[in-house]
Design an enzyme around this catalytic site. Sequence first.
Site, mmCIF file in Angstrom:
data_model
loop_
_atom_site.group_PDB
_atom_site.id
_atom_site.type_symbol
_atom_site.label_atom_id
_atom_site.label_comp_id
_atom_site.label_asym_id
_atom_site.label_seq_id
_atom_site.Cartn_x
_atom_site.Cartn_y
_atom_site.Cartn_z
ATOM 1 N N ARG A 23 17.493 22.158 4.396
ATOM 2 C CA ARG A 23 19.074 22.520 5.181
ATOM 3 C C ARG A 23 19.758 21.485 4.558
ATOM 4 O O ARG A 23 20.239 20.395 4.989
ATOM 5 C CB ARG A 23 19.019 22.817 6.035
ATOM 6 C CG ARG A 23 20.387 23.023 6.788
ATOM 7 C CD ARG A 23 20.249 24.210 8.481
ATOM 8 N NE ARG A 23 21.808 24.315 9.364
ATOM 9 C CZ ARG A 23 22.526 23.234 9.981
ATOM 10 N NH1 ARG A 23 21.342 22.413 9.733
ATOM 11 N NH2 ARG A 23 22.932 23.147 9.846
ATOM 12 N N SER A 74 18.750 33.586 11.954
ATOM 13 C CA SER A 74 19.424 32.687 13.342
ATOM 14 C C SER A 74 20.067 33.391 14.287
ATOM 15 O O SER A 74 20.865 34.364 13.728
ATOM 16 C CB SER A 74 20.718 31.732 12.933
ATOM 17 O OG SER A 74 19.656 30.617 12.317
ATOM 18 N N LYS A 102 24.260 21.374 15.025
ATOM 19 C CA LYS A 102 25.684 22.779 14.510
ATOM 20 C C LYS A 102 27.061 22.587 15.138
ATOM 21 O O LYS A 102 27.226 21.837 15.931
ATOM 22 C CB LYS A 102 25.494 24.383 13.795
ATOM 23 C CG LYS A 102 24.022 24.164 13.730
ATOM 24 C CD LYS A 102 24.042 25.260 13.551
ATOM 25 C CE LYS A 102 23.091 25.691 12.085
ATOM 26 N NZ LYS A 102 23.874 27.982 11.576
#
Lengths: 218, 218
Positions: free
Chosen positions: B51, B119, B148
């Site tokens: 990611r 998600s 995040k």
Amino acid sequence: MVDNATRSKRKEAFSKVDLYPVTCQRLSAGRSNLSVLQAVLKGGSRIIQLRETDLPDRALYKMALDFRRITSEAGVLLVINDRVDIALAVDADGVHLGQDDLPVDIARKLAPELLIGVSTHSTDEALRAQKQGADYLNIGPIFPTNTKDGLHRFLGPDAITEIGGKVSVPFTIMGGINGSNIDQVVSRGAKKVAVVTAITQAIDMEEAVRLLRQKIAG
Amino acid sequence: MVDNATRSKRKEAFSKVDLYPVTCQRLSAGRSNLSVLQAVLKGGSRIIQLRETDLPDRALYKMALDFRRITSEAGVLLVINDRVDIALAVDADGVHLGQDDLPVDIARKLAPELLIGVSTHSTDEALRAQKQGADYLNIGPIFPTNTKDGLHRFLGPDAITEIGGKVSVPFTIMGGINGSNIDQVVSRGAKKVAVVTAITQAIDMEEAVRLLRQKIAG
């Protein structure tokens, strides 16, 4: 390399492109990309590239779906900037790749049916992209431009013959081209001219499309 | 919906996943993603998600190629965050999609052979993703997290039974989980636990992987 009837038809349609409008929301004087698209269609352009680098993927996908529906009805080519997956997801006609995007040969494997265009800034880059299977090239920036931050210095209009003269695939030229300087590129043999702000910041977008197309026709 | 032998094998391999490490360069205390990968493999994890949201596509593609080569040699699953095209380009095992990414059903058409993870942050999102064809879900954030920016408030560990109890596909849980609180999620039935900084910011990454896996095994 796989070729097929769909891609051949798209190449044929691309051969008729004159003005190649590219969207850019943040340089559109508050106009929506959809209103730019409408003006581009009314002005008679045969292609548009959806280029939005700041949107989340799902929003870009939805915008691309709208662009696809409208361009299909109009019989106009749709190219998606950068994103092979989104181009495939909306059945766009093509994808346009920069030097920092997926390599052309890799994109080709994922998308045998898409037109693949590649931004190039030198003879070396142009020849390499052609060799890797690009269907068309973009050569630029020809003049100084504010559309991309921190891009290479401009090449000058003689690059059209210098670089363009060495490649066999079709090419667009781009970078700071507007109604005042387009004669300089047309006189050097440019047949396909890509613009952003010459349309998106024009007082009358549709009229700008028409005038630029007339100048390319010579 | 297309299924096939490759995807079935990948689902089978996914069923054995316990710890699900996710990379994040900017939260790795200066360590490279490749060094995180090496520690993850040495610690015995059966999967890793690459990611990286800040890299140009070509750099991400090259990093994904390195990850693919190394994970293939180790027999470990590789999932690419967000990007269906890059997952396909490197023959990753899966792609992980957020709520702002391409819709699951569209991604599935582009990539019948990939595991698709999604998600989710509520029962509604979880059931919708499952219905649209997700192979696995992520449920979170369970605890507060810095990974995040501006994400939803955390769900609390009871979401594992509340949401997880309503879905039939496998799920990972994520968000602020570390060696100090992992018992709270394991005791609520979590079988697969996704982490970033619990590994990337651990003093000894390989040891952290081992300890977390032991705690999941119970």
